[in-house]
Design a protein around this motif. Structure first.
Motif, PDB file in Angstrom:
ATOM      1  N   VAL A 182     -21.750  22.099-133.668  1.00 33.36           N
ATOM      2  CA  VAL A 182     -21.659  20.817-132.967  1.00 33.36           C
ATOM      3  C   VAL A 182     -22.260  20.922-131.568  1.00 33.36           C
ATOM      4  CG1 VAL A 182     -20.082  19.048-132.104  1.00 33.36           C
ATOM      5  CG2 VAL A 182     -19.692  20.097-134.349  1.00 33.36           C
ATOM      6  N   ASP A 183     -21.884  21.954-130.831  1.00 33.65           N
ATOM      7  CA  ASP A 183     -22.524  22.151-129.532  1.00 33.65           C
ATOM      8  C   ASP A 183     -24.006  22.469-129.738  1.00 33.65           C
ATOM      9  OD1 ASP A 183     -19.507  22.790-129.019  1.00 33.65           O
ATOM     10  OD2 ASP A 183     -20.343  22.401-127.041  1.00 33.65           O
ATOM     11  N   GLY A 184     -24.305  23.175-130.817  1.00 34.83           N
ATOM     12  CA  GLY A 184     -25.703  23.483-131.131  1.00 34.83           C
ATOM     13  C   GLY A 184     -26.517  22.215-131.358  1.00 34.83           C
ATOM     14  N   ASP A 196     -14.605  22.122-119.768  1.00 39.81           N
ATOM     15  CA  ASP A 196     -16.012  21.791-119.498  1.00 39.81           C
ATOM     16  C   ASP A 196     -16.359  20.423-120.073  1.00 39.81           C
ATOM     17  OD1 ASP A 196     -16.608  24.176-118.252  1.00 39.81           O
ATOM     18  OD2 ASP A 196     -17.636  25.066-119.972  1.00 39.81           O
ATOM     19  N   GLU A 197     -15.881  20.153-121.272  1.00 41.58           N
ATOM     20  CA  GLU A 197     -16.217  18.875-121.918  1.00 41.58           C
ATOM     21  C   GLU A 197     -15.681  17.710-121.092  1.00 41.58           C
ATOM     22  OE1 GLU A 197     -18.371  19.455-123.879  1.00 41.58           O
ATOM     23  OE2 GLU A 197     -17.924  21.113-125.232  1.00 41.58           O
ATOM     24  N   ALA A 198     -14.485  17.879-120.531  1.00 37.14           N
ATOM     25  CA  ALA A 198     -13.947  16.834-119.646  1.00 37.14           C
ATOM     26  C   ALA A 198     -14.862  16.673-118.437  1.00 37.14           C
ATOM     27  CB  ALA A 198     -12.531  17.187-119.194  1.00 37.14           C
ATOM     28  N   GLY A 199     -15.364  17.803-117.920  1.00 39.93           N
ATOM     29  CA  GLY A 199     -16.301  17.762-116.796  1.00 39.93           C
ATOM     30  C   GLY A 199     -17.583  17.029-117.178  1.00 39.93           C
ATOM     31  N   HIS A 200     -18.076  17.265-118.399  1.00 37.22           N
ATOM     32  CA  HIS A 200     -19.279  16.556-118.857  1.00 37.22           C
ATOM     33  C   HIS A 200     -19.011  15.059-118.885  1.00 37.22           C
ATOM     34  CE1 HIS A 200     -20.577  20.379-121.267  1.00 37.22           C
ATOM     35  NE2 HIS A 200     -20.539  20.567-119.960  1.00 37.22           N
ATOM     36  N   GLY A 201     -17.833  14.702-119.357  1.00 39.17           N
ATOM     37  CA  GLY A 201     -17.466  13.286-119.370  1.00 39.17           C
ATOM     38  C   GLY A 201     -17.531  12.713-117.963  1.00 39.17           C
ATOM     39  N   ALA A 205     -11.211  26.803-121.285  1.00 39.89           N
ATOM     40  CA  ALA A 205     -12.311  26.570-120.340  1.00 39.89           C
ATOM     41  C   ALA A 205     -13.388  25.695-120.977  1.00 39.89           C
ATOM     42  CB  ALA A 205     -12.909  27.900-119.887  1.00 39.89           C
ATOM     43  N   LYS A 206     -13.608  25.883-122.262  1.00 40.15           N
ATOM     44  CA  LYS A 206     -14.624  25.095-122.960  1.00 40.15           C
ATOM     45  C   LYS A 206     -14.214  23.629-123.011  1.00 40.15           C
ATOM     46  CE  LYS A 206     -17.102  23.993-126.944  1.00 40.15           C
ATOM     47  NZ  LYS A 206     -17.058  22.879-127.838  1.00 40.15           N
ATOM     48  N   VAL A 207     -12.979  23.388-123.416  1.00 44.38           N
ATOM     49  CA  VAL A 207     -12.527  22.005-123.533  1.00 44.38           C
ATOM     50  C   VAL A 207     -12.497  21.351-122.144  1.00 44.38           C
ATOM     51  CG1 VAL A 207     -10.687  20.495-124.346  1.00 44.38           C
ATOM     52  CG2 VAL A 207     -11.257  22.541-125.633  1.00 44.38           C
ATOM     53  N   GLU A 252     -24.050  24.588-119.731  1.00 43.34           N
ATOM     54  CA  GLU A 252     -22.710  24.893-120.251  1.00 43.34           C
ATOM     55  C   GLU A 252     -22.674  24.830-121.771  1.00 43.34           C
ATOM     56  OE1 GLU A 252     -20.258  23.623-116.261  1.00 43.34           O
ATOM     57  OE2 GLU A 252     -20.110  22.304-117.998  1.00 43.34           O
ATOM     58  N   GLU A 253     -23.443  23.898-122.338  1.00 43.06           N
ATOM     59  CA  GLU A 253     -23.432  23.789-123.802  1.00 43.06           C
ATOM     60  C   GLU A 253     -23.966  25.070-124.452  1.00 43.06           C
ATOM     61  OE1 GLU A 253     -21.640  21.643-124.897  1.00 43.06           O
ATOM     62  OE2 GLU A 253     -21.978  19.653-124.059  1.00 43.06           O
ATOM     63  N   SER A 254     -24.931  25.735-123.818  1.00 43.66           N
ATOM     64  CA  SER A 254     -25.430  26.955-124.471  1.00 43.66           C
ATOM     65  C   SER A 254     -24.373  28.050-124.443  1.00 43.66           C
ATOM     66  CB  SER A 254     -26.729  27.494-123.875  1.00 43.66           C
ATOM     67  OG  SER A 254     -27.205  26.723-122.857  1.00 43.66           O
ATOM     68  N   PHE A 255     -23.576  28.091-123.388  1.00 46.93           N
ATOM     69  CA  PHE A 255     -22.424  28.992-123.366  1.00 46.93           C
ATOM     70  C   PHE A 255     -21.509  28.700-124.554  1.00 46.93           C
ATOM     71  CE2 PHE A 255     -22.266  30.252-118.732  1.00 46.93           C
ATOM     72  CZ  PHE A 255     -22.128  31.599-118.997  1.00 46.93           C
ATOM     73  N   HIS A 256     -21.190  27.413-124.698  1.00 46.72           N
ATOM     74  CA  HIS A 256     -20.270  26.997-125.763  1.00 46.72           C
ATOM     75  C   HIS A 256     -20.798  27.437-127.126  1.00 46.72           C
ATOM     76  CE1 HIS A 256     -18.905  23.433-123.035  1.00 46.72           C
ATOM     77  NE2 HIS A 256     -18.565  24.617-122.558  1.00 46.72           N
ATOM     78  N   GLN A 257     -22.106  27.272-127.297  1.00 44.19           N
ATOM     79  CA  GLN A 257     -22.656  27.613-128.598  1.00 44.19           C
ATOM     80  C   GLN A 257     -22.523  29.114-128.852  1.00 44.19           C
ATOM     81  OE1 GLN A 257     -26.815  27.389-129.384  1.00 44.19           O
ATOM     82  NE2 GLN A 257     -26.483  26.827-131.520  1.00 44.19           N
TER      83      GLN A 257
HETATM   84 FE   FE2 Z   1     -19.807  21.704-125.330  1.00 44.89          FE
END
Ligand code: FE2
Ligand code: FE2
Lengths: 265, 325
Positions: free
Chosen positions: B139-141, B85-90, B81-83, B168-173
């Motif tokens: 890295v997300d941090g 999300d990154e595609a979604g950010h892109g 799900a995290k990876v 979403e990044e705070s979730f990832h962190q």
């Molecule tokens: Fe992230």
């Protein structure tokens, strides 16, 4: 009471071994297809497709957790879904061979998803009204997602089949390659028969009739040709006789649990 | 920070228009796609948002490397799900870029040819499961540290993309930190992996903010345009201040013998990363540059027939519709 507070599964003790096996088939199909689908993450042919494939993989792994969780409960040996996924060897896996085959190109991945989803959809539709409430609950949850997956895969099969000459040729090649693995989904053995007779699972030959109709419709629209070859050449996965590919998949998937026994993650 | 060393483009626009534009930014107004903007502003934004978008996409790869080996079903789902999300950010960021008049395909082209960059951090390998923890945490941090201020950036679509992304990044962190926690409290072998991951990712994470730019003309112009809100050093200092206590809580050691709390500045003194290494990585000499870019190019090339097939079908359908009318 089961650990999660739900009703315990009500079944005859005599049926337990068959039901355990049968639930592992459901869980393992989802696990192994989910694993294969997740291999695309970051490597998809378009960003939207990458995201959609990850979604499908997530759904399938979710289904696997529910089915294997129930399998563990039926088995009654104190194992968990994770232990079933990570600590069984290939011969104890019960998925059909179709789902363990390597992805191939994106066309083959989509064609496989379509052929499996069309079966999965019919199966879950039936199971969602199973008199066994625990089975029915899981099937109903999974069905919503699988209905969407089937729509998406059918749509892509049509568009790629009727796209360019190259996309047509690739989709036809994918179909020809996968076709002899599809019959296993409908080949009933003693486990299937026991579950059907217990009234929990549907008759596989009924599913086959509906599956064939869906597949013919979509392939027709996709201008693809149904192979003339037998569709049940490669069977045995459901009984634990797999292709060479499954061992490698498990070696990768189970690596951490095997290398660091008992560690928590 | 996913955008490193963004040079600002000069503008040859009418000085009065430029002054009025600057006044809008100074009043805190948002610039929207259809509105007039200096050519330099537009080009600089494309470079920055594009680099950020590429970083999200290339950033899928180091973590994608562990999806099939995730140790439990739940960890596998969280990572997947995290990876995703990154595609979604892109996707959001490419869309923001498209509002500036450049297509996603053009941007991909520039990524694949090496004309555009992505963050240096993604050229480092992920060697153990603990790296999934270290990346989420560090890295997300670091990305959050940079992106939270950018929610106030002057360009509307970029600012709005940042708001969605930051959540979403705070979730990832947090998820990354939770992996680190499990490992740091786990078996000796797990703790060793966690410490090793911190050792390998600490300095590359500090590099994410880019070299000191307090004196840089590009930085001054970009800050005036509110494309950049803080200097690289400010962000790096904030990151260190926040991260060191987290490392202590994990019982792990930050690999910096000069790390000390400085009461006067109410922050840590710390060692600079090896900037020669940073420039080498940017030049293509990092441990994974070839793999990362190679994987992106391969995905694109292998997918060509797929994309062509879909558009050929869409054309046929359009023709069929016209014929039926
Ligand atoms: Fe992230
Ligand atoms: Fe991101």
């Amino acid at each position: 009471m089961a650990l999660d507070g739900r009703d315990p599964v009500k079944i005859d003790d005599a049926l337990r071994p068959a039901m355990f096996d049968w639930l592992c088939r459901l869980g393992d199909n989802a696990l192994i297809l989910g694993h294969r689908t997740s291999e695309w993450c970051g490597h998809g042919p378009a960003l939207e497709e990458d995201i959609a494939l990850a979604n499908t993989a997530l759904d399938l792994i979710g289904h696997c957790q529910m089915w294997l969780g129930l399998a563990a409960e039926v088995e009654g040996q104190g194992r968990t879904a994770d232990q079933l996924a990570y600590l069984r060897d290939a011969m104890a896996f019960r998925n059909v061979k179709l789902v363990e085959l390597p992805n191939g190109d994106i066309g083959q991945t989509i064609m496989r998803e379509f052929l499996f989803d069309a079966f999965h959809f019919e199966l879950l539709t039936e199971l969602s009204t199973s008199p066994n409430t625990r089975v029915a609950e899981i099937a109903a949850k999974a069905l919503k997602e699988v209905a969407y997956q089937l729509d998406r895969a059918s749509d892509l099969v049509v568009r790629l089949g009727d796209g360019t000459e190259e996309s047509h040729a690739r989709m036809q090649a994918a179909l020809d390659h996968l076709w002899p693995y599809t019959g296993e989904m409908f080949t009933a053995d003693a486990v299937d028969t026991a579950m059907t007779e217990a009234g929990i699972a549907p008759d596989l030959s009924d599913l086959q009739t509906r599956w064939t109709a869906t597949v013919k419709d979509i392939l027709d629209e996709a201008t693809l040709t149904l192979p003339e070859r037998r569709f049940d050449v490669h069977t045995g996965g459901k009984q634990g006789r797999h292709t060479e590919h499954l061992g490698y998949l498990l070696a990768e998937m189970q690596f951490l649990q095997r290398a660091y026994p008992g560690a928590e993650w | 920070m996913y955008a490193q060393m963004i040079k600002s483009e000069s503008s040859n626009d009418d000085p009065q228009a430029l002054a009025e534009f600057q006044a809008r930014i100074d009043r805190g107004e948002r610039i929207e796609p259809k509105e007039w903007m200096p050519e330099g502003y537009r080009k600089t934004l494309i470079r920055q948002i594009g680099q950020h978008a590429h970083s999200e996409i290339v950033g899928q790869l180091p973590e994608g490397n562990w999806i099939t080996r995730a140790p439990t079903l739940e960890r596998k789902q969280i990572l997947l799900a995290k990876v995703q999300d990154e595609a979604g950010h892109g996707l959001y960021l490419y869309s923001a870029c498209e509002t500036l008049g450049v297509t996603r395909d053009e941007l991909f082209e520039k990524l694949h040819s090496g004309a555009m960059k992505y963050s240096s951090i993604f050229n480092y390998p992920t060697l153990t499961w603990a790296d999934m923890g270290a990346i989420g945490w560090l890295v997300d941090g670091a990305a959050i540290m940079n992106q939270v201020p950018l929610q106030r950036t002057s360009y509307g679509p970029y600012a709005r993309a940042m708001v969605r992304i930051c959540k979403e990044e705070s979730f990832h962190q947090r998820q990354g930190y939770s992996i680190m926690m499990k490992m740091a409290q786990g078996t000796p072998a797990q703790k060793e992996m966690a410490q090793d991951a911190l050792n390998r990712f600490w300095y590359p994470s500090l590099m994410m903010f880019g070299p000191s730019d307090a004196e840089s003309v590009h930085s001054t112009q970009n800050m005036a345009w509110k494309i950049k809100i803080n200097t690289n050093d400010e962000l790096r200092q904030r990151f260190v201040n926040e991260t060191v206590p987290q490392a202590e809580y994990l019982g792990l050691t930050v690999p910096d013998e000069h790390l000390r709390w400085n009461d006067d500045k109410q922050g840590y003194d710390f060692s600079e990363p090896d900037w020669d290494e940073f420039f080498e990585v940017l030049k293509g000499n990092g441990p994974c540059n070839e793999e990362r870019l190679g994987a992106r190019r391969k995905a694109w090339d292998d997918g060509q027939w797929f994309r062509e097939g879909l558009s050929a079908y869409a054309d046929k359908q359009a023709t069929r519709r016209t014929a039926a009318e």
